[in-house]
Design a protein around this motif. Structure first.
Motif, PDB file in Angstrom:
ATOM      1  N   ARG A  81      26.979  55.419  23.390  1.00  0.00           N
ATOM      2  CA  ARG A  81      27.952  56.508  23.462  1.00  0.00           C
ATOM      3  C   ARG A  81      27.585  57.472  24.591  1.00  0.00           C
ATOM      4  O   ARG A  81      26.547  57.335  25.238  1.00  0.00           O
ATOM      5  N   SER A  82      28.443  58.448  24.815  1.00  0.00           N
ATOM      6  CA  SER A  82      28.200  59.430  25.874  1.00  0.00           C
ATOM      7  C   SER A  82      27.228  60.499  25.395  1.00  0.00           C
ATOM      8  O   SER A  82      27.252  60.911  24.226  1.00  0.00           O
ATOM      9  N   HIS A  83      26.364  60.929  26.319  1.00  0.00           N
ATOM     10  CA  HIS A  83      25.404  61.981  26.007  1.00  0.00           C
ATOM     11  C   HIS A  83      25.439  63.054  27.091  1.00  0.00           C
ATOM     12  O   HIS A  83      25.914  62.831  28.205  1.00  0.00           O
ATOM     13  N   ASP A 108      27.780  63.730  23.252  1.00  0.00           N
ATOM     14  CA  ASP A 108      28.711  64.628  23.950  1.00  0.00           C
ATOM     15  C   ASP A 108      29.660  65.357  23.016  1.00  0.00           C
ATOM     16  O   ASP A 108      30.266  66.346  23.418  1.00  0.00           O
ATOM     17  N   PRO A 119      28.898  65.254  30.325  1.00  0.00           N
ATOM     18  CA  PRO A 119      28.664  64.053  29.523  1.00  0.00           C
ATOM     19  C   PRO A 119      28.980  62.789  30.309  1.00  0.00           C
ATOM     20  O   PRO A 119      29.956  62.749  31.060  1.00  0.00           O
ATOM     21  N   HIS A 120      28.151  61.762  30.128  1.00  0.00           N
ATOM     22  CA  HIS A 120      28.355  60.470  30.772  1.00  0.00           C
ATOM     23  C   HIS A 120      28.011  59.371  29.777  1.00  0.00           C
ATOM     24  O   HIS A 120      27.089  59.523  28.976  1.00  0.00           O
ATOM     25  N   PRO A 121      28.707  58.254  29.831  1.00  0.00           N
ATOM     26  CA  PRO A 121      28.490  57.189  28.841  1.00  0.00           C
ATOM     27  C   PRO A 121      27.366  56.239  29.222  1.00  0.00           C
ATOM     28  O   PRO A 121      26.989  56.130  30.396  1.00  0.00           O
ATOM     29  N   GLY A 140      24.009  57.098  31.573  1.00  0.00           N
ATOM     30  CA  GLY A 140      24.684  58.390  31.503  1.00  0.00           C
ATOM     31  C   GLY A 140      23.735  59.545  31.277  1.00  0.00           C
ATOM     32  O   GLY A 140      23.964  60.661  31.762  1.00  0.00           O
ATOM     33  N   SER A 199      23.509  62.865  33.653  1.00  0.00           N
ATOM     34  CA  SER A 199      23.702  64.224  33.155  1.00  0.00           C
ATOM     35  C   SER A 199      22.464  65.076  33.424  1.00  0.00           C
ATOM     36  O   SER A 199      22.564  66.254  33.800  1.00  0.00           O
TER      37      SER A 199
END
Length: 366
Positions: free
Chosen positions: A147-149, A198, A227-229, A233, A237
């Motif tokens: 997932r995005s963080h 995120d 946020p980036h996946p 990611g 970030s």
């Protein structure tokens, strides 16, 4: 695993040693105690609890006590008491050796866990390692990298490490507030780093609040990346947050919490440094003709734009009277031909001022 029965093999030779001690009064030999340390270490590695292990030793001692030759063959109470004291001294040393081995194994495990965690963090924040392998390792440390963080980075008046009081206080606050949420708090390069999913921006906001509270807010700044996946990611970030901190230093920004999403214009402007330098030379170059050089007039423009073009607020920021500030703005107009009060010309001037800060002009030649 601590509730599992203690294997009999951990007591091999124990009763025989007690029997000899009860008759000779000798202390356990060094090799006997080292063997018990090894057993304690092995028990810790295999997941047996220390209390059950010590309890099993004491249980075996109590069971064997009446039949120990020094006890059963004692000629009287005095001999029985002497034999009993020798046995108890031996039991005390055995228990101490087992506990020492157990603690040694735990210490090694903690050190290995810390080393594994640091290696993972280095790989995560430097973008090293195979991404699939990195994702698998991340689960162990509470992250699901599919997932995005978002990464938040705090820089304080001193360097942070994992045992710094500020680190401990922020970690305690985050744990107390958010419990078992998948959040990673760590340190890197003397900065405090918080990584969160995120959709949990309340975590990074609270992180920023707690860092500033723990440091007293003095010379403390927090930057939050976008946020980036995916596994890559997080490092993206993190690098954005570092870039925002550096930008704040270069630009002299005093905002306590910086959001990379609010600063996207700056990387765009600095992408073509040659064109930016040409803009600064063309628009602001004439300011160098002023008495005292371009610096004071540049500071005046910077404060004027930062205050929303409100003269009174701009004057307060740089410690001038409104009249003095107005005079400086008029001087800028005369030298550059651009009027800070005109909307179109103001945009050109403000962009040039931003460029000057990014290029560290007039301190550095363009």
């Amino acid at each position: 695993m601590g509730r599992q029965p203690i294997p009999e093999e951990y007591l091999d030779g124990y009763v025989e040693m007690l029997a000899e001690v009860s008759t000779t009064g000798r202390l356990p030999r060094r090799e006997e105690l080292e063997a018990r340390k090894d057993l304690g270490e092995d028990a810790a590695r295999r997941g047996y609890g220390l209390r059950p292990l010590v309890g099993r030793i004491l249980e075996q001692t109590r069971s064997a006590w009446p039949d120990l030759p020094g006890m059963s063959g004692a000629a009287g109470a005095r001999e029985a008491r002497a034999a009993g004291e020798s046995v108890l001294r031996a039991v005390e040393q055995v228990v101490d050796a087992v506990a020492a081995g157990y603690e040694r194994a735990q210490l090694l495990a903690v050190r290995q866990e810390a080393a594994d965690r640091r290696e993972f963090i280095d790989d995560l924040l430097y973008g090293r390692s195979d991404l699939g392998h990195l994702s698998a390792r991340a689960v162990r440390f509470g992250l699901r990298l599919a997932r995005s963080h978002v990464a938040a980075v705090a820089r304080g008046p001193e360097l942070f490490d994992d045992i710094h009081p500020v680190t401990r206080r922020v970690e305690s606050a985050l744990t107390g507030r958010f419990g078992e949420r998948r959040v990673l708090l760590t340190t890197k390069g003397g900065r405090l780093v918080c990584i969160a999913p995120d959709d949990q921006d309340d975590v990074v906001r609270y992180f920023a609040e707690q860092v500033r509270a723990a440091t007293g807010g003095a010379d403390c700044r927090v930057a939050v990346g976008r946020p980036h996946p995916g596994p890559g990611g997080v490092v993206h970030s993190y690098e954005e947050a570092l870039g925002a901190l550096e930008l704040a230093r270069t630009m002299g920004l005093d905002t306590p919490v910086l959001w990379a999403s609010d600063l996207l214009v700056f990387p765009v402007l600095s992408r073509d440094r040659e064109a930016l330098a040409d803009l600064v030379r063309t628009v602001l170059g004439p300011l160098a003709q002023a008495r005292g050089g371009a610096g004071p007039l540049l500071d005046t423009l910077d404060a004027y734009f930062a205050s929303g073009c409100v003269s009174a607020e701009a004057a307060r920021r740089i410690g001038l009277s409104v009249r003095a500030l107005t005079y400086r703005l008029e001087r800028v107009h005369r030298l550059t031909g651009a009027d800070p009060g005109d909307s179109m010309q103001r945009y050109t001037l403000q962009t040039a001022v931003i460029g000057a800060r990014l290029l560290d002009w007039p301190t550095k030649e363009l």
